[in-house]
Design a protein around this motif. Sequence first.
Motif, PDB file in Angstrom:
ATOM      1  N   VAL A 177      -1.403   2.376 -13.901  1.00 42.75           N
ATOM      2  CA  VAL A 177      -0.125   2.751 -14.505  1.00 42.75           C
ATOM      3  C   VAL A 177       0.689   1.478 -14.699  1.00 42.75           C
ATOM      4  O   VAL A 177       1.299   0.961 -13.748  1.00 42.75           O
ATOM      5  CB  VAL A 177       0.664   3.756 -13.628  1.00 42.75           C
ATOM      6  CG1 VAL A 177       1.925   4.207 -14.345  1.00 42.75           C
ATOM      7  CG2 VAL A 177      -0.197   4.944 -13.266  1.00 42.75           C
ATOM      8  N   PRO A 178       0.688   0.913 -15.921  1.00 47.68           N
ATOM      9  CA  PRO A 178       1.435  -0.319 -16.161  1.00 47.68           C
ATOM     10  C   PRO A 178       2.925  -0.053 -16.426  1.00 47.68           C
ATOM     11  O   PRO A 178       3.285   0.939 -17.063  1.00 47.68           O
ATOM     12  CB  PRO A 178       0.759  -0.899 -17.401  1.00 47.68           C
ATOM     13  CG  PRO A 178       0.177   0.275 -18.105  1.00 47.68           C
ATOM     14  CD  PRO A 178      -0.114   1.314 -17.056  1.00 47.68           C
ATOM     15  N   PHE A 179       3.769  -0.949 -15.915  1.00 46.61           N
ATOM     16  CA  PHE A 179       5.205  -0.901 -16.133  1.00 46.61           C
ATOM     17  C   PHE A 179       5.638  -2.252 -16.702  1.00 46.61           C
ATOM     18  O   PHE A 179       5.438  -3.271 -16.042  1.00 46.61           O
ATOM     19  CB  PHE A 179       5.965  -0.642 -14.825  1.00 46.61           C
ATOM     20  CG  PHE A 179       5.715   0.708 -14.233  1.00 46.61           C
ATOM     21  CD1 PHE A 179       6.458   1.807 -14.611  1.00 46.61           C
ATOM     22  CD2 PHE A 179       4.720   0.871 -13.272  1.00 46.61           C
ATOM     23  CE1 PHE A 179       6.222   3.052 -14.050  1.00 46.61           C
ATOM     24  CE2 PHE A 179       4.478   2.106 -12.711  1.00 46.61           C
ATOM     25  CZ  PHE A 179       5.237   3.199 -13.105  1.00 46.61           C
ATOM     26  N   THR A 196       0.829  -1.191   0.000  1.00 51.79           N
ATOM     27  CA  THR A 196       0.000   0.000   0.000  1.00 51.79           C
ATOM     28  C   THR A 196       0.872   1.252   0.000  1.00 51.79           C
ATOM     29  O   THR A 196       1.866   1.321   0.703  1.00 51.79           O
ATOM     30  CB  THR A 196      -0.921   0.019   1.236  1.00 51.79           C
ATOM     31  OG1 THR A 196      -1.729  -1.155   1.214  1.00 51.79           O
ATOM     32  CG2 THR A 196      -1.807   1.236   1.254  1.00 51.79           C
ATOM     33  N   VAL A 197       0.474   2.222  -0.815  1.00 50.48           N
ATOM     34  CA  VAL A 197       1.175   3.500  -0.916  1.00 50.48           C
ATOM     35  C   VAL A 197       0.189   4.590  -0.522  1.00 50.48           C
ATOM     36  O   VAL A 197      -0.938   4.602  -0.997  1.00 50.48           O
ATOM     37  CB  VAL A 197       1.668   3.748  -2.358  1.00 50.48           C
ATOM     38  CG1 VAL A 197       2.348   5.084  -2.483  1.00 50.48           C
ATOM     39  CG2 VAL A 197       2.553   2.630  -2.825  1.00 50.48           C
ATOM     40  N   VAL A 245      -4.504   4.745  -7.165  1.00 47.09           N
ATOM     41  CA  VAL A 245      -3.619   4.347  -8.260  1.00 47.09           C
ATOM     42  C   VAL A 245      -3.162   2.907  -8.032  1.00 47.09           C
ATOM     43  O   VAL A 245      -2.969   2.481  -6.888  1.00 47.09           O
ATOM     44  CB  VAL A 245      -2.407   5.300  -8.384  1.00 47.09           C
ATOM     45  CG1 VAL A 245      -1.525   5.252  -7.151  1.00 47.09           C
ATOM     46  CG2 VAL A 245      -1.592   4.991  -9.628  1.00 47.09           C
ATOM     47  N   ILE A 246      -3.038   2.183  -9.125  1.00 49.42           N
ATOM     48  CA  ILE A 246      -2.397   0.865  -9.081  1.00 49.42           C
ATOM     49  C   ILE A 246      -1.236   0.891 -10.063  1.00 49.42           C
ATOM     50  O   ILE A 246      -1.441   0.818 -11.279  1.00 49.42           O
ATOM     51  CB  ILE A 246      -3.362  -0.280  -9.438  1.00 49.42           C
ATOM     52  CG1 ILE A 246      -4.496  -0.378  -8.431  1.00 49.42           C
ATOM     53  CG2 ILE A 246      -2.588  -1.613  -9.499  1.00 49.42           C
ATOM     54  CD1 ILE A 246      -5.487  -1.499  -8.689  1.00 49.42           C
ATOM     55  N   PRO A 247       0.003   1.025  -9.550  1.00 53.09           N
ATOM     56  CA  PRO A 247       1.165   0.801 -10.409  1.00 53.09           C
ATOM     57  C   PRO A 247       1.262  -0.717 -10.619  1.00 53.09           C
ATOM     58  O   PRO A 247       1.359  -1.473  -9.650  1.00 53.09           O
ATOM     59  CB  PRO A 247       2.344   1.318  -9.594  1.00 53.09           C
ATOM     60  CG  PRO A 247       1.733   2.145  -8.491  1.00 53.09           C
ATOM     61  CD  PRO A 247       0.382   1.541  -8.252  1.00 53.09           C
ATOM     62  N   LEU A 248       1.173  -1.158 -11.855  1.00 55.17           N
ATOM     63  CA  LEU A 248       1.121  -2.590 -12.172  1.00 55.17           C
ATOM     64  C   LEU A 248       2.399  -2.986 -12.897  1.00 55.17           C
ATOM     65  O   LEU A 248       2.677  -2.506 -13.997  1.00 55.17           O
ATOM     66  CB  LEU A 248      -0.105  -2.885 -13.045  1.00 55.17           C
ATOM     67  CG  LEU A 248      -0.299  -4.332 -13.451  1.00 55.17           C
ATOM     68  CD1 LEU A 248      -0.518  -5.213 -12.215  1.00 55.17           C
ATOM     69  CD2 LEU A 248      -1.466  -4.464 -14.417  1.00 55.17           C
ATOM     70  N   GLY A 308      -2.714   4.080  -2.965  1.00 62.24           N
ATOM     71  CA  GLY A 308      -2.364   3.168  -4.052  1.00 62.24           C
ATOM     72  C   GLY A 308      -1.976   1.790  -3.569  1.00 62.24           C
ATOM     73  O   GLY A 308      -1.709   1.576  -2.387  1.00 62.24           O
ATOM     74  N   GLU A 309      -1.973   0.864  -4.506  1.00 59.34           N
ATOM     75  CA  GLU A 309      -1.531  -0.511  -4.285  1.00 59.34           C
ATOM     76  C   GLU A 309      -0.570  -0.885  -5.400  1.00 59.34           C
ATOM     77  O   GLU A 309      -0.970  -0.934  -6.562  1.00 59.34           O
ATOM     78  CB  GLU A 309      -2.716  -1.485  -4.310  1.00 59.34           C
ATOM     79  CG  GLU A 309      -3.542  -1.542  -3.073  1.00 59.34           C
ATOM     80  CD  GLU A 309      -2.826  -2.164  -1.877  1.00 59.34           C
ATOM     81  OE1 GLU A 309      -1.931  -3.022  -2.068  1.00 59.34           O
ATOM     82  OE2 GLU A 309      -3.150  -1.772  -0.763  1.00 59.34           O
ATOM     83  N   CYS A 310       0.700  -1.123  -5.072  1.00 58.13           N
ATOM     84  CA  CYS A 310       1.661  -1.604  -6.054  1.00 58.13           C
ATOM     85  C   CYS A 310       1.448  -3.100  -6.234  1.00 58.13           C
ATOM     86  O   CYS A 310       1.399  -3.841  -5.242  1.00 58.13           O
ATOM     87  CB  CYS A 310       3.092  -1.352  -5.586  1.00 58.13           C
ATOM     88  SG  CYS A 310       3.504   0.381  -5.454  1.00 58.13           S
ATOM     89  N   LYS A 311       1.302  -3.558  -7.481  1.00 53.48           N
ATOM     90  CA  LYS A 311       1.029  -4.963  -7.744  1.00 53.48           C
ATOM     91  C   LYS A 311       1.890  -5.477  -8.885  1.00 53.48           C
ATOM     92  O   LYS A 311       2.226  -4.749  -9.817  1.00 53.48           O
ATOM     93  CB  LYS A 311      -0.447  -5.176  -8.117  1.00 53.48           C
ATOM     94  CG  LYS A 311      -1.393  -4.890  -6.979  1.00 53.48           C
ATOM     95  CD  LYS A 311      -1.178  -5.859  -5.835  1.00 53.48           C
ATOM     96  CE  LYS A 311      -2.060  -5.573  -4.659  1.00 53.48           C
ATOM     97  NZ  LYS A 311      -1.786  -6.445  -3.540  1.00 53.48           N
TER      98      LYS A 311
END
Length: 106
Positions: free
Chosen positions: A101-103, A2-3, A45-48, A15-18
């Motif tokens: 936000v996909p990476f 969690t962010v 936000v979900i940085p994926l 946010g949740e980084c996944k």
Amino acid sequence: MTVLRRGGDRNVMVGECKIWGGSVAFGKAIDQLLGNLGAYDTQTVIPLFIREKDPEGMTQRAVDAVKEHPAYSSTGSTHTVNRKYAFVLDHGGRKVTLTLVPFALA
């Protein structure tokens, strides 16, 4: 993970980084994120992070999972970097914006 970004005494963004683990896991990540919101939180936000060799395909599967979520309301922006989706939460019809936000890591 969690962010939380705060501004003064308020949450500005939650946010949740996944790491991509499939559509079902991503749906659970959305549930987790929405469940962590306070009464006044509206920006999420979900940085994926995607390790697969087809990041565009996995991103599309994530977008499909977003749109299949029961709280999904509408699509805002479909920009390839920041995709924005509106959700309406059951308690009081509160609107929340989810930014995906996909990476690509592969």
